[in-house]
Write a protein that holds these residues in place. Structure first.
Motif, PDB file in Angstrom:
ATOM      1  N   ARG A 104     -28.555 -36.766 -28.548  1.00 35.22           N
ATOM      2  CA  ARG A 104     -28.286 -36.336 -27.187  1.00 35.22           C
ATOM      3  C   ARG A 104     -26.784 -36.105 -27.023  1.00 35.22           C
ATOM      4  O   ARG A 104     -25.965 -36.914 -27.456  1.00 35.22           O
ATOM      5  N   PRO A 131     -37.966 -33.717 -24.315  1.00 34.97           N
ATOM      6  CA  PRO A 131     -37.858 -33.869 -25.775  1.00 34.97           C
ATOM      7  C   PRO A 131     -39.061 -33.331 -26.539  1.00 34.97           C
ATOM      8  O   PRO A 131     -38.915 -32.854 -27.663  1.00 34.97           O
ATOM      9  N   TYR A 144     -32.377 -32.347 -22.383  1.00 34.60           N
ATOM     10  CA  TYR A 144     -32.685 -33.704 -22.838  1.00 34.60           C
ATOM     11  C   TYR A 144     -33.894 -34.292 -22.125  1.00 34.60           C
ATOM     12  O   TYR A 144     -34.523 -35.214 -22.634  1.00 34.60           O
ATOM     13  N   ASN A 173     -26.260 -33.112 -21.290  1.00 34.34           N
ATOM     14  CA  ASN A 173     -27.570 -32.705 -20.778  1.00 34.34           C
ATOM     15  C   ASN A 173     -28.441 -32.028 -21.832  1.00 34.34           C
ATOM     16  O   ASN A 173     -29.518 -31.536 -21.513  1.00 34.34           O
ATOM     17  N   LEU A 207     -30.297 -31.870 -25.816  1.00 35.22           N
ATOM     18  CA  LEU A 207     -30.891 -32.641 -26.905  1.00 35.22           C
ATOM     19  C   LEU A 207     -30.981 -31.734 -28.123  1.00 35.22           C
ATOM     20  O   LEU A 207     -31.491 -30.615 -28.041  1.00 35.22           O
TER      21      LEU A 207
END
Length: 68
Positions: free
Chosen positions: A10, A37, A34, A13, A15
């Protein structure tokens, strides 16, 4: 298809998900929000599968850079 390893990182903001094929070592990366996921993981695995489908057994490993 063989086993796939997933690495999640992460950054604010976003991922980043890296999917790595256990047999070949090939990897594919997907970046997304994020807070979702599952979608980022699914995209990384999908990209890895497409990458592996284009590769035939016995092909030499790809080298980074431009072939001329």
């Amino acid at each position: 298809m063989s086993e796939i390893f997933l690495e999640l990182q992460r950054n604010g903001n976003f991922l980043k998900c890296t999917a790595v094929d256990a047999d070949t070592g090939e990897e594919a990366v997907a970046i997304g929000p994020y807070n979702d996921p599952a979608s980022v993981k699914r995209l990384a695995v999908q990209k890895l599968r497409l990458k592996l489908e284009g590769k035939k057994p016995g092909d030499p490993p790809r080298k980074p850079g431009i072939s001329v």
